[in-house]
Every structure is written in C-alpha cells, then in structure tokens.
Design a protein around this motif. Structure first.
Motif, PDB file in Angstrom:
ATOM      1  N   THR A  73      -9.872  22.324 -23.935  1.00 53.76           N
ATOM      2  CA  THR A  73      -8.912  23.319 -24.409  1.00 53.76           C
ATOM      3  C   THR A  73      -8.453  23.003 -25.826  1.00 53.76           C
ATOM      4  N   GLY A  74      -8.141  21.738 -26.083  1.00 55.55           N
ATOM      5  CA  GLY A  74      -7.748  21.344 -27.430  1.00 55.55           C
ATOM      6  C   GLY A  74      -8.852  21.567 -28.443  1.00 55.55           C
ATOM      7  N   ALA A  75     -10.092  21.314 -28.036  1.00 53.56           N
ATOM      8  CA  ALA A  75     -11.219  21.526 -28.933  1.00 53.56           C
ATOM      9  C   ALA A  75     -11.349  22.997 -29.315  1.00 53.56           C
ATOM     10  N   CYS A  76     -11.123  23.894 -28.370  1.00 57.94           N
ATOM     11  CA  CYS A  76     -11.207  25.329 -28.667  1.00 57.94           C
ATOM     12  C   CYS A  76     -10.083  25.767 -29.603  1.00 57.94           C
ATOM     13  N   LEU A  77      -8.899  25.179 -29.457  1.00 59.00           N
ATOM     14  CA  LEU A  77      -7.816  25.458 -30.396  1.00 59.00           C
ATOM     15  C   LEU A  77      -8.179  24.964 -31.797  1.00 59.00           C
ATOM     16  N   PHE A  78      -8.726  23.757 -31.869  1.00 55.84           N
ATOM     17  CA  PHE A  78      -9.101  23.171 -33.154  1.00 55.84           C
ATOM     18  C   PHE A  78     -10.153  24.026 -33.861  1.00 55.84           C
ATOM     19  N   THR A  79     -11.201  24.422 -33.149  1.00 57.23           N
ATOM     20  CA  THR A  79     -12.264  25.213 -33.774  1.00 57.23           C
ATOM     21  C   THR A  79     -11.791  26.626 -34.107  1.00 57.23           C
ATOM     22  N   ALA A  80     -10.846  27.159 -33.331  1.00 61.36           N
ATOM     23  CA  ALA A  80     -10.262  28.462 -33.670  1.00 61.36           C
ATOM     24  C   ALA A  80      -9.548  28.385 -35.012  1.00 61.36           C
ATOM     25  N   GLY A  81      -8.853  27.258 -35.251  1.00 61.34           N
ATOM     26  CA  GLY A  81      -8.195  27.087 -36.541  1.00 61.34           C
ATOM     27  C   GLY A  81      -9.185  27.014 -37.687  1.00 61.34           C
ATOM     28  N   LEU A  82     -10.273  26.275 -37.491  1.00 58.89           N
ATOM     29  CA  LEU A  82     -11.295  26.180 -38.539  1.00 58.89           C
ATOM     30  C   LEU A  82     -11.911  27.551 -38.821  1.00 58.89           C
ATOM     31  N   ALA A  83     -12.208  28.315 -37.769  1.00 56.94           N
ATOM     32  CA  ALA A  83     -12.799  29.642 -37.950  1.00 56.94           C
ATOM     33  C   ALA A  83     -11.814  30.584 -38.649  1.00 56.94           C
ATOM     34  N   THR A  84     -10.521  30.429 -38.367  1.00 58.60           N
ATOM     35  CA  THR A  84      -9.498  31.249 -39.021  1.00 58.60           C
ATOM     36  C   THR A  84      -9.428  30.927 -40.509  1.00 58.60           C
ATOM     37  N   PHE A  85      -9.559  29.648 -40.869  1.00 63.27           N
ATOM     38  CA  PHE A  85      -9.625  29.276 -42.285  1.00 63.27           C
ATOM     39  C   PHE A  85     -10.796  29.969 -42.971  1.00 63.27           C
ATOM     40  N   LEU A  86     -11.969  29.930 -42.333  1.00 64.49           N
ATOM     41  CA  LEU A  86     -13.146  30.579 -42.915  1.00 64.49           C
ATOM     42  C   LEU A  86     -12.906  32.063 -43.142  1.00 64.49           C
ATOM     43  N   GLN A  87     -12.248  32.708 -42.198  1.00 62.49           N
ATOM     44  CA  GLN A  87     -12.056  34.148 -42.263  1.00 62.49           C
ATOM     45  C   GLN A  87     -11.000  34.541 -43.291  1.00 62.49           C
ATOM     46  N   THR A  88      -9.899  33.831 -43.343  1.00 65.39           N
ATOM     47  CA  THR A  88      -8.777  34.235 -44.196  1.00 65.39           C
ATOM     48  C   THR A  88      -8.896  33.720 -45.633  1.00 65.39           C
ATOM     49  N   LEU A  89      -9.266  32.465 -45.796  1.00 69.47           N
ATOM     50  CA  LEU A  89      -9.356  31.873 -47.131  1.00 69.47           C
ATOM     51  C   LEU A  89     -10.729  32.081 -47.744  1.00 69.47           C
ATOM     52  N   GLY A  90     -11.770  31.984 -46.934  1.00 64.62           N
ATOM     53  CA  GLY A  90     -13.118  32.252 -47.390  1.00 64.62           C
ATOM     54  C   GLY A  90     -13.716  31.138 -48.237  1.00 64.62           C
ATOM     55  N   ILE A  91     -15.020  31.049 -48.196  1.00 72.99           N
ATOM     56  CA  ILE A  91     -15.790  30.127 -49.032  1.00 72.99           C
ATOM     57  C   ILE A  91     -16.974  30.911 -49.591  1.00 72.99           C
ATOM     58  N   GLY A  92     -16.918  31.274 -50.873  1.00 73.90           N
ATOM     59  CA  GLY A  92     -17.999  32.062 -51.452  1.00 73.90           C
ATOM     60  C   GLY A  92     -18.182  33.381 -50.721  1.00 73.90           C
ATOM     61  N   PRO A  93     -19.402  33.662 -50.232  1.00 78.34           N
ATOM     62  CA  PRO A  93     -19.647  34.935 -49.550  1.00 78.34           C
ATOM     63  C   PRO A  93     -19.252  34.922 -48.077  1.00 78.34           C
ATOM     64  N   VAL A  94     -18.553  33.895 -47.642  1.00 80.26           N
ATOM     65  CA  VAL A  94     -18.146  33.766 -46.244  1.00 80.26           C
ATOM     66  C   VAL A  94     -16.651  34.039 -46.131  1.00 80.26           C
ATOM     67  N   GLY A  95     -16.284  34.981 -45.265  1.00 80.29           N
ATOM     68  CA  GLY A  95     -14.881  35.261 -45.020  1.00 80.29           C
ATOM     69  C   GLY A  95     -14.446  36.613 -45.565  1.00 80.29           C
ATOM     70  N   SER A  96     -13.838  37.435 -44.704  1.00 83.70           N
ATOM     71  CA  SER A  96     -13.385  38.759 -45.124  1.00 83.70           C
ATOM     72  C   SER A  96     -12.159  38.694 -46.021  1.00 83.70           C
ATOM     73  N   ARG A  97     -11.427  37.560 -45.977  1.00 81.58           N
ATOM     74  CA  ARG A  97     -10.177  37.403 -46.725  1.00 81.58           C
ATOM     75  C   ARG A  97      -9.169  38.473 -46.341  1.00 81.58           C
ATOM     76  N   LEU A  98      -9.140  38.759 -45.057  1.00 84.00           N
ATOM     77  CA  LEU A  98      -8.155  39.644 -44.445  1.00 84.00           C
ATOM     78  C   LEU A  98      -7.351  38.823 -43.439  1.00 84.00           C
ATOM     79  N   PRO A  99      -6.165  39.289 -43.046  1.00 80.95           N
ATOM     80  CA  PRO A  99      -5.326  38.514 -42.105  1.00 80.95           C
ATOM     81  C   PRO A  99      -5.859  38.539 -40.682  1.00 80.95           C
ATOM     82  N   PHE A 100      -6.995  37.887 -40.474  1.00 80.89           N
ATOM     83  CA  PHE A 100      -7.645  37.837 -39.169  1.00 80.89           C
ATOM     84  C   PHE A 100      -7.441  36.480 -38.523  1.00 80.89           C
ATOM     85  N   VAL A 101      -7.070  36.469 -37.262  1.00 82.65           N
ATOM     86  CA  VAL A 101      -7.051  35.245 -36.471  1.00 82.65           C
ATOM     87  C   VAL A 101      -8.352  35.185 -35.674  1.00 82.65           C
ATOM     88  N   ASN A 102      -9.031  34.059 -35.727  1.00 80.16           N
ATOM     89  CA  ASN A 102     -10.270  33.890 -34.982  1.00 80.16           C
ATOM     90  C   ASN A 102     -10.058  32.922 -33.825  1.00 80.16           C
TER      91      ASN A 102
END
Length: 490
Positions: free
Chosen positions: A73-102
């Motif tokens: 369960t903790g691992a899924c919370l941790f990876t959800a946070g990492l995926a949310t970083f990718l989506q909101t902050l973005g890295i190059g062509p990765v991430g919509s940069r919209l207020p999305f929780v993953n």
C-alpha cells in the motif's frame, strides 16, 4: 490609479516591449505556502481511498501477510506521488502540466486478480503482474502520440458527454462509501453510517455557503475533519492503523522479486492500458475545459506519456499501473483552485505518505461514510461541469442531441445494469465495464459519423428545431407574439 508592484519590482499592468504584462494563467499560479499545502492535502484526502483500495484487494488475493500488505500500500502511494510529479511538473515532452493527480487505476484490479488465480504459486503473482505492467507502460508510451491525434474528434458535444459520464459514473462509489467500508459488515448501510455521511455533506455545504476565501476553498477537507470528529464519540473511528504503523519505510525496488513476463498477463494489461489511456484522454479534455486551458493534441500526448511512463516505472518500486484520478477533477471544479503546483504539492504528500506508514495511516482513520458524504459534492461537481460544456455544444441540432442521448445511454449501462455484459469474454468486459470508456468511444464514433462523413460537415451547420421541446416549435410557427424564445418582431 497607481501601478501595483510585484516582488520583482515591476509595475503590474504596465507595458513591456509594447505588450501589456499579464499575470500567469491560473494553472501556473503559485499560491502562498500554507494555502498550497492545505489545498494539496485536500487533493490527497479526496483520492486516498481510491489509491489504497487496489493494493489492499490484490495483496489480500495473493495472500500477503499484514506487513507486506502495508508495504504494498505504501509503495502504491509513493509511486502515485512520482507519477503526479511527472504529470503536473513535467519533464520535456512528458507531462500535461495540468492539475492532475495520478494514482493506481482501478481498471487493472480484475485482470490482476485473474493473473493471481492463474499461477500455481501465489508468490509468482506479483512479479508476473509487475512484468506485464512494465511492458504495457512502455508500449503505451510509444503509442501516446498516435492516441493524441484523436483530439480533433472530441468537440464540446463529445467532451461534455464524457465529463458528465465521469461524474455520474463516480457517484456509485460515493454511495458505497456512505454505507461503510465492508458490504458484509452488520453496520453496512446503517443509520449511523448514513447520518455521518449526511452530516459531512451538510457541513461542506454550510462552509461553502457561509464562508469566504481560503476557508471556502478547503471546505471539503474541513468537512472531512469535522465528520471524523463527529464519528469519534459514535465509535466510527478505528485508530488501529495508527497504532500498528511504522514510522519510516522505503519501497525497496523489486521487493517481491524480479519481474516475470508472461504473454497472457501482458495482453491483459495492455488492454487495461488502452482503457486507461482512453479515460485519461477524456479526463484531460474535461480538466482542460474546467481550468480554461483546453487540452490540444500536444498536451494530450504529453499527458499520456506521463501516465504510461509512470506506469512503467511504478513496478520498479512495487506499484501498479497509474492513471489520472477523475474524482480530483471535481475538486478543481468546486474549489476553482486551478494551480498545477497545488497538485504537485499533493504529489509530495503522497511520496511522504509512502515513506512514512504512520503518516499514511492518519488519512486511513477517516471513516468511509465521511468520505462518501464529501464524494457527493466532488463527483457531482464533475457532472455539473459536463452539463455546462453541453450547453455550449449546440443541442439545438438534432444530430448533437442524438450523439448525447445514445452516448449517455451506453455509458450508463454498467451503472444501471451491472450484469448486462455477463455473457461477454473477460477481456471484453474490461472495456465494456467502464461506462466512461464506452461512452467516450460511442460519442467519438457518432460524432465522426454525423459530422465528419458524407454530408456530415455541411449538415452540422444546418439549423434544426429543438427535438425535445415541441412547444417551442408550435410557438415559433404561431408567430413572434406568442412569445417563442428568441422570436423577433417583424
């Protein structure tokens, strides 16, 4: 009027290089730290139950002991946070940069349970699942640009229908939460649970009605806190998760063994990935409308890359497939806080929760009926946003009315008749069982049929009478004196 000066010393509203200086778009706004933290925590509270449910279900199915179940369960919370970083902050062509929780997509639960049942040794189930998710994530990452080209087939008549379906499809989740955490428990659906849900809903509504500013914006979070406090003397709060949780814990890579790659499991998770990408596309279109930054082809491709890359990386830290969480769209619509950095802060909280089981257990203390009462407001706000989009879709045209009518009907089948597709193969039911996916596909297909084939392009410009309001046609034919809406005197 005196010019206002920002912290950088530039006067707001003055011309710079011949162009007026503009404030950042609300999506890119950075709020004060306290407000950022509180609203970010509200996003976590809104989606917490959805993130922890899949690992709890799958972990129990493969026979994990309590310590490993907490770790998963903790691992899924941790990876959800990492995926949310990718989506909101973005890295190059990765991430919509919209207020999305993953977070972990619930669409993968049934296939993962099927994988668990297919292995002789249940210890092989998680490595087989993780291997399939990695392959599906990588293939989805490569397919993201092609998927994004579908955006031109999603005008307001399609997006409005899908947004409405997202809200309506989530309402049964709220109703289930209102009754309690366990359908087999004696108090499931009891008056106490329903009263707790109703009290939470009333508190949220009162806060929204009689408060202003920041307090009004975090009404859902305050309502859940108040509802939990009300539940304490009623015996509705279980502090067991706090007492037995450890202080620190890191999701060791491949804790359950090296990933295994099985053909059937990979095919199954690839189907889930297609469903997830379809729902994420619909969610991005919905959120783009809500925040005032419509999602174009480039944004959708970047968002899908974040989803799929996050899914491919998640199994490394013992997490499952990730996808955008639709319930948080309702929170954005209701609070009108559109900053992606707020959601990024929420991602930070998810990472901390994954690293600190004791902190994660604090949110687990919130009774399920309290979450249900708050969910009514959140999910209902999504549906209301869909209706607002449909108002702009041109429902005075027969073809658009048909698109909305049929798509809503198809999308509501899994809700209104859950056993409707019982005779279909298991793989087909993964897609058909999601009203959001089937409704989205139906709306896009009908829009293609009526507006992009044959005379469709010309026909969509034709004016037609409102098919659902015959009285308007009668009044219009009788002349302007009858008072038909929009009638002009000759």
């Amino acid at each position: 009027m005196k010019p206002r000066f920002t912290r950088q010393g530039k006067a707001a509203g003055t011309a710079t290089g011949g162009r007026a200086a503009h404030a950042p778009h609300p999506v890119d706004e950075r709020l004060p730290p306290l407000r950022m933290a509180m609203t970010g925590l509200q996003h976590v509270a809104a989606m917490y139950a959805g993130v922890v449910a899949p690992p709890l279900i799958v972990g129990a199915a493969v026979g994990l002991p309590p310590a490993d179940l907490t770790f998963l369960t903790g691992a899924c919370l941790f990876t959800a946070g990492l995926a949310t970083f990718l989506q909101t902050l973005g890295i190059g062509p990765v991430g919509s940069r919209l207020p999305f929780v993953n977070g972990v997509t619930f669409a993968g639960v049934a296939p993962m349970l099927a994988v668990a049942r297919s292995v002789r040794d249940r210890q092989d189930a998680l490595p087989l699942i993780f291997g399939a998710v990695i392959v599906a994530g990588l293939l989805g990452f490569l397919a993201a640009p092609f998927f994004s080209r579908m955006v031109r087939f999603f005008p307001p008549v399609v997006t409005g229908t899908v947004i409405t379906l997202i809200g309506v499809s989530l309402m049964p989740v709220a109703f289930d939460w209102m009754q309690g955490p366990d359908a087999a428990a004696p108090d499931y659906g009891s008056l106490r649970n329903l009263a707790l849900a109703a009290a939470t809903l009333v508190i949220v509504l009162l806060l929204r009605r009689f408060t202003k500013g920041f307090v009004k914006q975090i009404a859902v979070l305050l309502g859940m806190v108040a509802g939990t406090l009300v539940a304490v003397p009623l015996g509705g709060v279980d502090l067991g998760p706090v007492r037995h949780a450890g202080l620190l814990g890191f999701p060791t890579p491949f804790h359950f063994g090296a990933p295994q790659f099985g053909g059937a499991a990979i095919v199954s998770m690839c189907v889930v990935m297609v469903v997830s990408m379809t729902e994420s596309t619909a969610d991005m279109l919905a959120l783009g409308e809500i925040v005032g930054r419509p999602a174009d082809e480039r944004t959708i491709a970047a968002g899908l890359r974040a989803d799929t890359l996050g899914s491919a990386l998640s199994p490394v830290f013992n997490g499952f497939m990730c996808s955008a969480f639709a319930q948080n769209i309702g929170l954005v619509a209701m609070t009108r806080i559109r900053s992606r950095f707020v959601v990024a802060v929420g991602g930070g909280f998810l990472v901390l929760l994954g690293l600190c089981p004791a902190a994660a257990s604090l949110i687990a203390v919130v009774p399920r009926p309290v979450l249900g009462g708050a969910g009514v407001v959140l999910f209902g706000s999504v549906a209301a946003s869909g209706v607002q989009t449909l108002v702009r879709a041109g429902l005075d045209k027969d073809n658009n009315v048909l698109i909305v009518a049929v798509s809503l009907a198809v999308g509501l089948i899994p809700i209104a008749a859950p056993d409707f597709y019982h005779a279909f193969p298991a793989q087909a039911k993964i897609v058909l069982g999601s009203g959001i996916s089937t409704g989205c596909i139906t709306a896009a297909a009908l829009n293609l049929l009526f507006h992009h084939t044959g005379r469709g392009r010309a026909a969509q410009e034709e004016e037609t009478a409102e098919p659902m309001e015959p009285a308007v046609r009668i009044a219009a034919s009788a002349g302007p004196d009858v008072g038909a809406p929009g009638a002009r005197a000759s």
